[in-house]
Design a protein around this motif. Structure first.
Motif, mmCIF file in Angstrom:
data_model
loop_
_atom_site.group_PDB
_atom_site.id
_atom_site.type_symbol
_atom_site.label_atom_id
_atom_site.label_comp_id
_atom_site.label_asym_id
_atom_site.label_seq_id
_atom_site.Cartn_x
_atom_site.Cartn_y
_atom_site.Cartn_z
ATOM 1 N N UNK A 8 31.835 46.029 48.622
ATOM 2 C CA UNK A 8 33.155 45.227 48.707
ATOM 3 C C UNK A 8 32.798 44.030 47.902
ATOM 4 N N UNK A 9 32.293 44.278 46.588
ATOM 5 C CA UNK A 9 32.092 43.263 46.083
ATOM 6 C C UNK A 9 33.348 42.620 45.148
ATOM 7 N N UNK A 10 33.547 41.261 45.272
ATOM 8 C CA UNK A 10 34.750 40.738 44.653
ATOM 9 C C UNK A 10 34.258 39.417 43.937
ATOM 10 N N UNK A 11 35.322 39.311 42.901
ATOM 11 C CA UNK A 11 35.049 38.153 42.118
ATOM 12 C C UNK A 11 36.349 37.532 41.743
ATOM 13 N N UNK A 12 36.263 36.264 41.496
ATOM 14 C CA UNK A 12 37.625 35.718 40.827
ATOM 15 C C UNK A 12 36.887 34.780 39.638
ATOM 16 N N UNK A 13 37.838 35.283 38.680
ATOM 17 C CA UNK A 13 37.220 34.654 37.372
ATOM 18 C C UNK A 13 38.283 33.862 36.839
ATOM 19 N N UNK A 14 38.127 32.433 36.391
ATOM 20 C CA UNK A 14 39.107 31.555 36.269
ATOM 21 C C UNK A 14 39.189 31.221 34.754
ATOM 22 N N UNK A 15 40.178 31.870 34.025
ATOM 23 C CA UNK A 15 40.423 31.652 32.384
ATOM 24 C C UNK A 15 40.492 32.972 31.919
ATOM 25 N N UNK A 16 41.419 33.171 31.068
ATOM 26 C CA UNK A 16 41.811 34.645 30.651
ATOM 27 C C UNK A 16 41.758 34.548 29.095
ATOM 28 N N UNK A 17 40.636 33.637 28.428
ATOM 29 C CA UNK A 17 40.143 33.968 26.991
ATOM 30 C C UNK A 17 39.482 34.857 26.908
ATOM 31 N N UNK A 18 38.640 34.883 25.501
ATOM 32 C CA UNK A 18 37.801 35.949 25.137
ATOM 33 C C UNK A 18 36.798 36.214 26.629
ATOM 34 N N UNK A 19 36.090 34.984 26.802
ATOM 35 C CA UNK A 19 34.998 35.359 27.682
ATOM 36 C C UNK A 19 35.355 35.751 29.022
ATOM 37 N N UNK A 20 36.332 35.157 29.532
ATOM 38 C CA UNK A 20 36.959 35.682 30.766
ATOM 39 C C UNK A 20 37.507 36.975 30.824
ATOM 40 N N UNK A 21 38.159 37.501 29.780
ATOM 41 C CA UNK A 21 38.502 38.783 29.730
ATOM 42 C C UNK A 21 37.160 39.751 29.625
ATOM 43 N N UNK A 22 36.333 39.556 28.825
ATOM 44 C CA UNK A 22 35.268 40.317 28.774
ATOM 45 C C UNK A 22 34.767 40.495 30.081
ATOM 46 N N UNK A 23 34.367 39.502 30.898
ATOM 47 C CA UNK A 23 33.798 39.639 32.007
ATOM 48 C C UNK A 23 34.717 40.376 33.154
ATOM 49 N N UNK A 24 36.068 40.059 32.800
ATOM 50 C CA UNK A 24 36.904 40.874 34.018
ATOM 51 C C UNK A 24 36.824 42.250 33.611
ATOM 52 N N UNK A 25 37.046 42.702 32.483
ATOM 53 C CA UNK A 25 36.992 44.111 32.062
ATOM 54 C C UNK A 25 35.436 44.782 32.570
ATOM 55 N N UNK A 26 34.600 44.011 32.403
ATOM 56 C CA UNK A 26 33.112 44.786 32.934
ATOM 57 C C UNK A 26 32.691 44.774 34.312
ATOM 58 N N UNK A 27 33.170 43.628 34.940
ATOM 59 C CA UNK A 27 33.120 43.823 36.175
ATOM 60 C C UNK A 27 34.212 44.921 37.144
ATOM 61 N N UNK A 28 35.062 44.909 36.332
ATOM 62 C CA UNK A 28 36.439 46.127 36.930
ATOM 63 C C UNK A 28 35.710 47.614 36.685
ATOM 64 N N UNK A 29 35.167 47.455 35.627
ATOM 65 C CA UNK A 29 34.488 49.047 35.332
ATOM 66 C C UNK A 29 33.315 49.206 36.069
ATOM 67 N N UNK A 30 32.682 48.191 36.555
ATOM 68 C CA UNK A 30 31.564 48.363 37.709
ATOM 69 C C UNK A 30 31.914 48.668 39.063
ATOM 70 N N UNK A 31 33.395 48.456 39.225
ATOM 71 C CA UNK A 31 33.664 48.678 40.607
ATOM 72 C C UNK A 31 33.956 47.337 41.435
ATOM 73 N N UNK A 32 33.952 46.270 40.734
ATOM 74 C CA UNK A 32 34.157 44.868 41.399
ATOM 75 C C UNK A 32 35.702 44.964 41.573
ATOM 76 N N UNK A 33 36.166 44.249 42.517
ATOM 77 C CA UNK A 33 37.348 43.980 42.818
ATOM 78 C C UNK A 33 37.691 42.428 42.201
ATOM 79 N N UNK A 34 38.363 42.299 41.182
ATOM 80 C CA UNK A 34 38.546 41.084 40.301
ATOM 81 C C UNK A 34 39.846 40.521 40.531
ATOM 82 N N UNK A 35 39.765 39.162 40.595
ATOM 83 C CA UNK A 35 41.031 38.355 40.494
ATOM 84 C C UNK A 35 41.000 37.581 39.334
ATOM 85 N N UNK A 36 41.864 37.716 38.055
ATOM 86 C CA UNK A 36 41.811 36.982 37.071
ATOM 87 C C UNK A 36 42.769 35.892 36.949
ATOM 88 N N UNK A 37 42.522 34.701 36.887
ATOM 89 C CA UNK A 37 43.309 33.570 36.967
ATOM 90 C C UNK A 37 43.511 33.134 35.645
#
Length: 430
Positions: A8-37
């Motif tokens: 049940x890994x989960x993460x909040x990523x604050x910021x939807x610029x290049x870096x935040x989106x890159x991390x959000x895509x990668x974590x979601x692909x790895x099975x994380x539950x991601x909340x992108x702010x």
């Protein structure tokens, strides 16, 4: 405090610029539950003024693709094949000139288009986006709820939570006043100049750049970047309040400091009314973990941790490499807790292996060249093979570092280029 890696890994990523989106895509692909702010919707991104002028090399694009970002396939082809470098002390006579090709085409995408499309796709893939302007109180709430909170916005108060790394921050203030324009109408009449980034250097006063970009309308444009030494003869930005004024100032600077380009830029016009940006960037490095008032940690990524002068175009590339390295590290963990010290150690390893080289490479372009760099420039004047090899290091700055500590090292670089030796990093690298 730490992150439990489990079902049940989960993460909040604050910021939807290049870096935040890159991390959000990668974590979601790895099975994380991601909340992108995000503080902007996709449509709001498209209504902003120019945000940045970064250009990604193919090695960096490959790291975004590995995380699932595939927007490049739908873009028109307006890539950059290499560099046209010219140095002039008086703005009229070219004292040094050479051209070199990248190892593979580089792509500059209007940040408004890139973030808008990547955010739309994230939503379409069932990604969770919360539109909100985050505060420290919000970070506390998310840190209590989730396994990790990543701060991906280098602007505003949140980046100030992260302590400045004094030992790795070379400059006390910005080294350039910056003016960015996205334009149409630049002429490049000579075939050899098509698709090249023009680097026009004045040793005393600053730099002028222009190169191909994809506009937010998915049409071909150029981005123009002026880097003026503060208080110098190129620093004419006081009083600029709109895009037309910015355009006239940029054209006047080409006339006075890169006269051979004056005709090429005389007909340029803004690609859209908001296609300009004025600012200044202090190159710096921050500590990777910040502590909230509760004692909980939050983790920085991208330009929260490394801010680079845009002269070398390495900010976006450094962020892509750093996030790719973080994603690999998180995938390797299976069960143990990721603690503050793990994150600090992971960033330290990345800094030693890659990050410091992005920083050094960027600073090189805003400092007077040392004897080794002068030797490389001289060799590039005489040999296209050397010029191509030198320009190719923009894709991976680390490979240049072992050649700039002495004239002898620079001469070895040139000999190897003539012999067709492929550039390799001095140590194993991702």
């Amino acid at each position: 405090m730490g992150i439990m890696i489990g079902a049940a890994r989960s993460a909040t990523i604050v910021g939807a610029g290049q870096g935040g989106l890159h991390l959000a895509y990668g974590l979601m692909a790895s099975g994380w539950k991601v909340r992108l702010i995000a503080d902007r919707t996709p449509s709001q991104y498209m209504n902003l003024g120019a945000l940045s002028g970064h250009m990604l090399q193919q090695r960096s694009i490959a790291k975004e693709r590995a995380a699932g970002i595939d927007l490049y396939d739908s873009l028109i082809n307006n890539s950059a094949c290499g560099v046209d470098f010219a140095l002039s002390a008086n703005g009229v006579d070219i004292d040094m000139h050479f051209q070199g090709d990248f190892e593979a085409p580089a792509i500059a995408v209007d940040t408004r288009l890139k973030c808008s499309r990547a955010l739309e796709t994230f939503i379409r893939r069932q990604g969770n986006v919360v539109y909100h302007s985050a505060s420290v109180r919000d970070l506390e709430e998310w840190a209590e709820q989730d396994d990790a909170v990543f701060v991906a916005t280098g602007r505003g108060a949140l980046s100030g939570l992260f302590e400045l790394d004094e030992a790795r921050t070379v400059y006390e203030k910005p080294q350039r006043e910056l003016l960015l324009l996205i334009v149409r109408g630049i002429q490049a009449p000579r075939e050899e100049n098509v698709g090249r980034i023009k680097f026009c250097f004045n040793p005393e006063h600053g730099e002028l750049f222009y190169g191909p970009q994809v506009h937010f309308t998915n049409t071909p444009v150029h981005q123009v970047l002026v880097e003026a030494r503060p208080g110098g003869a190129m620093d004419r930005f006081a009083g600029i309040s709109d895009g037309e004024q910015a355009l006239k100032v940029a054209q006047s600077l080409f006339v006075d400091f890169a006269g051979w380009e004056a005709d090429n830029v005389s007909g340029m016009r803004l690609a859209d009314p908001k296609a300009w940006l004025r600012g200044a960037v202090r190159p710096l490095v921050r500590k990777p973990v910040a502590t909230l008032p509760s004692g909980r940690p939050v983790f920085g990524i991208g330009d929260v941790l490394m801010v680079l002068d845009p002269a070398a175009g390495q900010g976006g590339n450094a962020a892509a490499w750093g996030i790719d390295d973080l994603l690999k590290g998180l995938r390797e963990l299976d069960g143990p807790v990721v603690r503050r010290d793990w994150y600090e150690d992971r960033f330290e390893q990345f800094w030693e292996r890659e990050g410091r080289h992005f920083s050094t490479f960027s600073n090189m372009l805003i400092e007077p060249p040392n004897e080794a760099i002068q030797t490389l420039f001289g060799a590039s004047l005489r040999s296209r093979a050397v010029a191509d090899r030198l320009v190719s290091t923009f894709a991976h700055p680390k490979v240049l570092m072992s050649y700039i500590d002495s004239v002898e090292s620079a001469e070895r670089f040139a000999r190897e280029a003539e012999q067709g030796v492929r550039l390799q990093p001095p140590l194993s690298s991702s």
